[in-house]
Enzyme design. Structure first.
Site, mmCIF file in Angstrom:
data_model
loop_
_atom_site.group_PDB
_atom_site.id
_atom_site.type_symbol
_atom_site.label_atom_id
_atom_site.label_comp_id
_atom_site.label_asym_id
_atom_site.label_seq_id
_atom_site.Cartn_x
_atom_site.Cartn_y
_atom_site.Cartn_z
ATOM 1 N N ARG A 36 0.817 -1.228 0.000
ATOM 2 C CA ARG A 36 0.000 0.000 0.000
ATOM 3 C C ARG A 36 0.847 1.273 0.000
ATOM 4 O O ARG A 36 0.435 2.278 0.583
ATOM 5 C CB ARG A 36 -0.945 0.044 1.203
ATOM 6 C CG ARG A 36 -2.104 -0.916 1.138
ATOM 7 C CD ARG A 36 -3.242 -0.356 0.299
ATOM 8 N NE ARG A 36 -4.188 -1.395 0.006
ATOM 9 C CZ ARG A 36 -5.284 -1.633 0.738
ATOM 10 N NH1 ARG A 36 -5.558 -0.902 1.762
ATOM 11 N NH2 ARG A 36 -6.093 -2.593 0.401
ATOM 12 N N ARG A 40 -3.555 6.368 1.061
ATOM 13 C CA ARG A 40 -4.095 7.553 1.740
ATOM 14 C C ARG A 40 -3.152 8.262 2.691
ATOM 15 O O ARG A 40 -3.416 9.388 3.081
ATOM 16 C CB ARG A 40 -5.375 7.166 2.485
ATOM 17 C CG ARG A 40 -6.553 6.957 1.559
ATOM 18 C CD ARG A 40 -7.694 6.272 2.252
ATOM 19 N NE ARG A 40 -7.277 4.931 2.629
ATOM 20 C CZ ARG A 40 -8.076 4.035 3.200
ATOM 21 N NH1 ARG A 40 -9.313 4.346 3.506
ATOM 22 N NH2 ARG A 40 -7.623 2.834 3.501
ATOM 23 N N ARG A 49 -7.164 11.718 -5.506
ATOM 24 C CA ARG A 49 -8.402 10.975 -5.331
ATOM 25 C C ARG A 49 -9.591 11.932 -5.248
ATOM 26 O O ARG A 49 -10.653 11.671 -5.797
ATOM 27 C CB ARG A 49 -8.350 10.095 -4.091
ATOM 28 C CG ARG A 49 -9.522 9.119 -4.071
ATOM 29 C CD ARG A 49 -9.549 8.264 -2.852
ATOM 30 N NE ARG A 49 -10.205 8.947 -1.764
ATOM 31 C CZ ARG A 49 -10.829 8.358 -0.766
ATOM 32 N NH1 ARG A 49 -10.863 7.051 -0.704
ATOM 33 N NH2 ARG A 49 -11.389 9.045 0.171
ATOM 34 N N ASP A 86 -6.548 -2.773 -7.668
ATOM 35 C CA ASP A 86 -7.133 -3.478 -6.526
ATOM 36 C C ASP A 86 -7.291 -4.946 -6.886
ATOM 37 O O ASP A 86 -7.371 -5.283 -8.070
ATOM 38 C CB ASP A 86 -8.492 -2.887 -6.152
ATOM 39 C CG ASP A 86 -8.870 -3.272 -4.725
ATOM 40 O OD1 ASP A 86 -8.376 -2.624 -3.789
ATOM 41 O OD2 ASP A 86 -9.617 -4.252 -4.538
ATOM 42 N N TYR A 163 -14.627 -12.484 -0.871
ATOM 43 C CA TYR A 163 -15.342 -11.214 -1.102
ATOM 44 C C TYR A 163 -16.586 -11.420 -1.962
ATOM 45 O O TYR A 163 -17.625 -10.809 -1.741
ATOM 46 C CB TYR A 163 -14.416 -10.193 -1.771
ATOM 47 C CG TYR A 163 -13.457 -9.546 -0.805
ATOM 48 C CD1 TYR A 163 -13.888 -8.558 0.088
ATOM 49 C CD2 TYR A 163 -12.122 -9.915 -0.760
ATOM 50 C CE1 TYR A 163 -13.010 -7.967 0.985
ATOM 51 C CE2 TYR A 163 -11.235 -9.325 0.134
ATOM 52 C CZ TYR A 163 -11.681 -8.359 1.011
ATOM 53 O OH TYR A 163 -10.829 -7.775 1.905
HETATM 54 O O1 CP3 Z 1 0.146 -1.770 -2.459
HETATM 55 C C1 CP3 Z 1 -0.104 -0.855 -3.262
HETATM 56 O O2 CP3 Z 1 0.293 0.324 -3.129
HETATM 57 C C2 CP3 Z 1 -0.885 -1.201 -4.516
HETATM 58 C C3 CP3 Z 1 -2.280 -0.961 -4.486
HETATM 59 C C4 CP3 Z 1 -3.228 -1.912 -3.793
HETATM 60 C C5 CP3 Z 1 -4.498 -1.487 -3.319
HETATM 61 N N1 CP3 Z 1 -5.191 -2.587 -2.930
HETATM 62 C C6 CP3 Z 1 -4.958 -0.104 -3.311
HETATM 63 C C7 CP3 Z 1 -6.074 0.267 -2.444
HETATM 64 C C8 CP3 Z 1 -3.153 -3.297 -3.602
HETATM 65 C C9 CP3 Z 1 -1.999 -4.252 -3.866
HETATM 66 C C10 CP3 Z 1 -4.414 -3.704 -3.054
HETATM 67 C C11 CP3 Z 1 -4.759 -5.103 -2.760
HETATM 68 C C12 CP3 Z 1 -5.980 -5.388 -2.005
HETATM 69 N N2 CP3 Z 1 -7.219 -4.829 -2.146
HETATM 70 C C13 CP3 Z 1 -6.082 -6.393 -1.026
HETATM 71 C C14 CP3 Z 1 -4.997 -7.339 -0.650
HETATM 72 C C15 CP3 Z 1 -3.976 -6.663 0.187
HETATM 73 C C16 CP3 Z 1 -4.299 -6.673 1.610
HETATM 74 O O3 CP3 Z 1 -4.574 -5.598 2.143
HETATM 75 O O4 CP3 Z 1 -4.194 -7.767 2.208
HETATM 76 C C17 CP3 Z 1 -7.402 -6.395 -0.545
HETATM 77 C C18 CP3 Z 1 -7.968 -7.290 0.530
HETATM 78 C C19 CP3 Z 1 -8.106 -5.417 -1.275
HETATM 79 C C20 CP3 Z 1 -9.542 -5.082 -1.162
HETATM 80 C C21 CP3 Z 1 -9.695 -3.728 -0.643
HETATM 81 N N3 CP3 Z 1 -9.428 -2.591 -1.370
HETATM 82 C C22 CP3 Z 1 -10.126 -3.337 0.647
HETATM 83 C C23 CP3 Z 1 -10.493 -4.285 1.759
HETATM 84 C C24 CP3 Z 1 -10.114 -1.943 0.660
HETATM 85 C C25 CP3 Z 1 -10.580 -1.038 1.762
HETATM 86 C C26 CP3 Z 1 -9.604 -1.064 2.889
HETATM 87 C C27 CP3 Z 1 -9.132 0.301 3.214
HETATM 88 O O5 CP3 Z 1 -7.907 0.420 3.444
HETATM 89 O O6 CP3 Z 1 -9.953 1.231 3.244
HETATM 90 C C28 CP3 Z 1 -9.638 -1.492 -0.590
HETATM 91 C C29 CP3 Z 1 -9.436 -0.095 -1.014
HETATM 92 C C30 CP3 Z 1 -8.064 0.308 -1.421
HETATM 93 N N4 CP3 Z 1 -7.222 -0.443 -2.206
HETATM 94 C C31 CP3 Z 1 -7.429 1.539 -1.110
HETATM 95 C C32 CP3 Z 1 -6.189 1.531 -1.765
HETATM 96 C C33 CP3 Z 1 -5.168 2.636 -1.814
HETATM 97 C C34 CP3 Z 1 -8.039 2.657 -0.295
HETATM 98 C C35 CP3 Z 1 -8.972 3.377 -1.210
HETATM 99 C C36 CP3 Z 1 -9.264 4.782 -0.784
HETATM 100 O O7 CP3 Z 1 -10.105 4.944 0.108
HETATM 101 O O8 CP3 Z 1 -8.682 5.691 -1.383
#
Ligand code: CP3
Length: 363
Positions: A36, A40, A49, A86, A163
């Site tokens: 990540r 944010r 964003r 994602d 999911y």
């Molecule tokens: O690592 C990186 O910088 C690459 C980008 C990346 C994102 N999601 C961006 C993201 C990667 C590799 C993911 C993978 C992902 N997405 C996973 C597996 C990784 C892990 O955390 O174990 C999962 C379970 C998801 C599904 C997902 N996407 C969830 C559960 C959420 C919400 C959680 C949260 O932090 O709010 C997201 C949203 C998400 N994916 C964000 C980002 C930057 C936040 C979005 C935002 O509000 O701007």
């Protein structure tokens, strides 16, 4: 920090540090990237964003996704970029209707509720259904040139299924776990379809320019050991085998990350992957003696350490490097994603500490 001057070293060297470490070849310093890393906690991410309107718009607009992918590598001396996207792009492409409610995580409009729902699903064609992801990969690779490698990724079949069946994040997984006992045949059908989808998706990312690939099995750790082998690992193994058998087999090392997978590292290493991602509950030195001769290790500092004072962060970095010990095969990372409240200055502290303190372990 510019991309063309990494601590006065030749940039070509820095470029290959991650890929060499994943192959357990000699490196000058331990490479680092952070799960990540584009997210944010960065003010420039929040600004973009807001301008785009939503997270999914960012993901689906290649120019914006490219810009976000590059944000952290422009700010910090990281050793890799990771595609901004994602894991839920595959179920979205299958027609489940993905959205992200502000502060609530992912939600599907049409979650899987019956056998008929599973039977209707088709393997998405990455070239048409996920072209925005491949376009982002191409744009990022053009922007990075040979300076830094780009990591592509996918969710694991089990984590995607969780999911798709639960319908949103934040549940207790009773539906998907119930299927493992009461509808294993339907679940295997779904997982088989997802494995095919992930193989096509990761192969397409690789063909578009991704130089390393990672599978996020975020929810494998909620299973029993035999459940994990049957419903998660078996499908990741299929993916590893398929990606290794193609023409470009050797071109992109593959990292498997099961959060909560510390009990089963030997079984994961037997999949034939190049590296294992570790969460922070595992001692990386012991993990190395369990599997280190078979694959590289990525991780595994507790993300909460980034809330501490810079001197304390440095101590934790030193401890982790010491736990791993001498020689290659370690990619420094957190044990899970960086959280939104972290001060970006702390990331700079970790990156600098890893590069400075790791040199002694590679002489
Ligand atoms: O690592 C990186 O910088 C690459 C980008 C990346 C994102 N999601 C961006 C993201 C990667 C590799 C993911 C993978 C992902 N997405 C996973 C597996 C990784 C892990 O955390 O174990 C999962 C379970 C998801 C599904 C997902 N996407 C969830 C559960 C959420 C919400 C959680 C949260 O932090 O709010 C997201 C949203 C998400 N994916 C964000 C980002 C930057 C936040 C979005 C935002 O509000 O701007």
């Amino acid at each position: 920090m510019s991309l063309t001057d990494t601590e006065g070293e030749s940039v070509a060297m820095a470029n290959h540090r991650l890929l060499k470490a994943l192959r357990r070849e000699q490196v000058d310093r331990t490479p680092i990237w952070i799960m990540r890393q584009a997210g944010r906690y960065l003010p420039e991410y929040r600004a973009l964003r807001q301008r785009a309107g939503s997270f999914l718009t960012l993901c689906k607009t290649p120019e914006l996704a490219c810009e976000i992918t590059l944000q952290p590598v422009q700010r910090f001396a990281l050793d890799a970029a990771i595609l901004f996207s994602d894991i839920l792009t595959i179920p979205d492409a299958m027609g489940l209707g993905l959205s992200f409610a502000e502060g609530e995580g992912p939600c599907f409009e049409r979650p899987l509720r019956s056998r008929a729902d599973i039977e209707r699903l088709r393997v998405p064609d990455p070239a048409s259904d996920l072209s925005y992801v491949l376009d982002t990969v191409k744009l990022v690779r053009a922007a990075l040139g040979e300076r830094l490698p780009l990591i592509g990724f996918s969710g694991s079949p089990w984590t995607l299924a969780a999911y798709m069946v639960e319908g949103r994040g934040g549940t207790n997984f009773s539906r998907i776990k119930g299927m493992t006992f009461d509808a294993p045949k339907d679940l295997h059908q779904l997982l088989g379809l997802l494995a095919k989808s992930v193989i096509a998706y990761l192969s397409a990312q690789r063909a578009s320019g991704a130089q390393a690939l990672m599978i996020f099995d975020t929810w494998g750790g909620i299973l029993s050991e035999h459940g994990y082998r049957e419903f998660s690992l078996a499908y990741m193994k299929m993916i590893v085998e398929a990606l290794r058998s193609g023409e470009e087999a050797a071109s992109a090392p593959l990292i498997l990350f099961t959060k909560g997978g510390g009990n089963w590292l030997e079984a994961m290493a037997d999949s034939g992957c190049d590296a294992l991602g570790l969460d922070w509950t595992v001692d990386i030195g012991r993990a190395r003696s369990r599997v280190g001769h078979r694959c590289a290790l990525q991780g595994n500092m507790d993300p909460a350490v980034l809330g501490a004072r810079p001197e304390r962060i440095r101590e934790e970095v030193a401890l982790l490097l010491q736990q791993y010990g001498y020689g290659s095969g370690h990619v420094f990372n957190l044990g899970h994603g960086i959280t939104p409240e972290i001060d970006p200055a702390k990331v700079a502290a970790v990156v600098d500490a890893v590069h400075e303190l790791s040199e002694a372990y590679h002489r």
